[in-house]
Each structure stands twice: as C-alpha cells, then as structure tokens.
Design an enzyme around this catalytic site. Sequence first.
Site, PDB file in Angstrom:
ATOM      1  CE  LYS A 131      -2.029   1.666   3.696  1.00 38.14           C
ATOM      2  NZ  LYS A 131      -2.921   1.860   4.857  1.00 38.14           N
ATOM      3  CG  ASP A 149      -7.308   3.862   1.432  1.00 39.52           C
ATOM      4  OD1 ASP A 149      -8.223   3.350   0.740  1.00 39.52           O
ATOM      5  OD2 ASP A 149      -7.276   5.074   1.706  1.00 39.52           O
TER       6      ASP A 149
END
Length: 236
Positions: A131, A149
Amino acid sequence: MVSSTASETPTGLKRRARAINRTLAETYPDAHCELDFTTPLELLVATVLSAQSTDRRVNQVTPTLFARYPDAAAYAGADVAELEELIKPTGFFRAKTSTLMKLGAALVEHHGGEVPGRLDDLVQLPGVGRKTANVVLGNAFDVPGITVDTHFARLVRRFGWTEETDPVRVEHAVGELFPKKDWTMLCHHVIWHGRRRCHARNPACGACPVARWCPSYGEGPTDPAKAATLVREPRG
C-alpha cells in the site's frame, strides 16, 4: 438502480466499473494525494506516519519534521526523544520513530540515500508494504499503482467490483478492470468518494453520483435531503 451483480458478465462489470470511475472523476476533478510532500522521501515518511492517523494530522506535523530531517541520513541519525516528540500527534509515535530511523538507515545503506522507484525495492524497506509502496510510486514517480487502503477496499466491494478481501487480490482484481495508466487517479477518485460520501457507516446514498451503478444503494439514507447532511466537503 442496480439491484444485483449475480448475472453480470465480465464485460458488463468492466463497463460499469469504468462508468463509475468516469463519474467520480467528474465529481472530484481535483482529486489528489492529500498528504503534503515535495519529494519521494517526504511522501514516504508522510505515508508511514499516516498509519492509524489522518492525513490532516500528518500534514500538521510534517512541515517541522521535513525541515528538521531533510534526508535519509538525518532520519538514520535522529535523536530518538526528539523525533518521538515531533511525530507524537500522529499516534504510535514510538513504533513510527523506530520505523523512520530504520528506514533512513536502509535507504543510506542500500540506495545511496534515495528512495527507489521500483515496487520490489520499496517493499524491502522497513515499514513499507504494498500500500505504501503504491502511494509513493503513483504520486512521486508517476508509476501506476493501486493503493488498497480502508476506503478503497470498502468501496470496491460495495461497488461489486470484487468480493476479495485480501489487499493483494483486491489490487489485482480491480487492476484487471481498468487500463494501467488510470490506476493512480482511480484510487484518488475512489478514496475521495469514500471520505466524502460513501462512509463506512451511513453512506450518503441519496447524494451519490454513482448510485445508479451501485448494487449497495440503500445501505445509507436514500432521501436526498437527509443524505446531503452526511456529505463532507473537501478540506481547504
């Protein structure tokens, strides 16, 4: 409104997903990374600090932090107590201080103090997962990536783009629906929508620009007036 995606073909899914993204792009023409930065290192540090915090809180801390620690070597040689005090408002400051110091040391030792521009290199750094790596690649290096996310993961399931819950599988499943060149902005559009309308609780369904394509329409208030009170406007 879309009531079910059970009989949707792969082509139909792709068309619906792209229609949603086009509409979100029109709705949020200024969508961008909401962490303030000027260099890849600043973005990497800000992204690390954003864990269990808000972008706004991180942005309040980073001007002083970036001035005090202008390069990787500065983080590597930081005074623990001083760094902890500077980043304390972002939460989990002891763990984050340790991560930033290790991160700085790794960049100095393995990359000449520079943030690498490849996913494989980034995920080898302390405290950097896919991420964080995709945030840095997409926004600091213009390398397309999908950032899964909490907002993105929630919305793509609500949209019926995938039923996957594992972030890497979500990343790959959604990536197949869009041209690679669109990945970074797609994430900004979806994340902005998640922060402003499609909340985890009480999504503003009655004020949603993509309601006609959303199989989850009705999870929140559908009355336009009631839904409008749930819309959060972008920060200044």
